[in-house]
Design a protein around this motif. Structure first.
Motif, PDB file in Angstrom:
ATOM      1  N   ASP A  56       0.881  -1.163   0.000  1.00 26.67           N
ATOM      2  CA  ASP A  56       0.000   0.000   0.000  1.00 26.67           C
ATOM      3  C   ASP A  56       0.922   1.217   0.000  1.00 26.67           C
ATOM      4  OD1 ASP A  56      -1.618   2.157   0.490  1.00 26.67           O
ATOM      5  OD2 ASP A  56      -2.759   1.184   2.088  1.00 26.67           O
ATOM      6  N   THR A  58       0.400   4.262   0.174  1.00 24.45           N
ATOM      7  CA  THR A  58       0.080   5.399   1.051  1.00 24.45           C
ATOM      8  C   THR A  58       0.808   5.255   2.386  1.00 24.45           C
ATOM      9  OG1 THR A  58      -1.875   4.358   2.027  1.00 24.45           O
ATOM     10  CG2 THR A  58      -2.209   5.644   0.015  1.00 24.45           C
ATOM     11  N   ALA A  84      -5.764   8.182  -2.414  1.00 28.56           N
ATOM     12  CA  ALA A  84      -4.582   7.307  -2.468  1.00 28.56           C
ATOM     13  C   ALA A  84      -3.445   7.998  -3.206  1.00 28.56           C
ATOM     14  CB  ALA A  84      -4.928   5.978  -3.138  1.00 28.56           C
TER      15      ALA A  84
END
Ligand code: ATP
Length: 144
Positions: A56, A58, A84
């Motif tokens: 991920d 982020t 995002a």
């Protein structure tokens, strides 16, 4: 930390745009680290680029673990999720990546990306539409 080879580029988000970009960079002899949070996408592209990893983007910590802080260039190819894409740019800024390219899907999205610290904002759909419009009306093509 040692900076990786100048030719290394991180591409985040393996949608249609990100995949074409990573494929072209690979053909141009650049080392590509491709990141996507979808296990299925990572699986599908795993043999095509130098490194394809599931994460991920982020999460600043996840990017740090992948060694992104050593890359000079990163492209955020996430389009549909403004949140995002913005959080990913923010994480790259925090990690000190010197050249951050980010894809925007609207003018407001572009403004946010710039204010968060993206160095280059690109509009793939708008740019392609404009280029194709010019091609279509180009007088040169009248002879083909
Ligand atoms: P395209 O038009 O390029 O196909 P899209 O707008 O249809 O893209 P997006 O939702 O922007 O699709 O996602 C592009 C890719 O980015 C997807 O493969 C998605 O899994 C990935 N992605 C989205 N969010 C994250 C995230 N937080 N971390 C890593 N990858 C992500």
């Amino acid at each position: 930390a040692k900076r990786s080879d100048d030719s290394g580029i991180a591409v985040i988000g393996l949608g249609r745009f990100g995949c074409h970009l990573a494929t072209s960079l690979t053909r141009l002899d650049h080392e590509v680290l491709a990141i996507d949070r979808s296990a299925e996408r990572v699986q599908r592209w795993s043999s095509q680029f130098d490194r394809v990893v599931q994460a991920d983007a982020t999460e600043e910590g996840a990017l740090r673990q992948l060694g992104i802080a050593d890359f000079r260039r990163a492209v955020v190819a996430i389009g549909a999720s403004v949140e995002a894409s913005v959080l990913t740019v923010l994480a790259l800024v925090e990690l000190g990546v010197p050249q951050i390219w980010a894809r925007a899907t609207s003018e407001k999205h572009a403004k946010i990306l710039s204010s968060v610290g993206a160095h280059h904002v690109i509009f793939p759909e708008a740019e392609t539409g404009e280029r194709v419009a010019h091609l279509i009306v180009s007088r040169l093509l009248d002879f083909i």
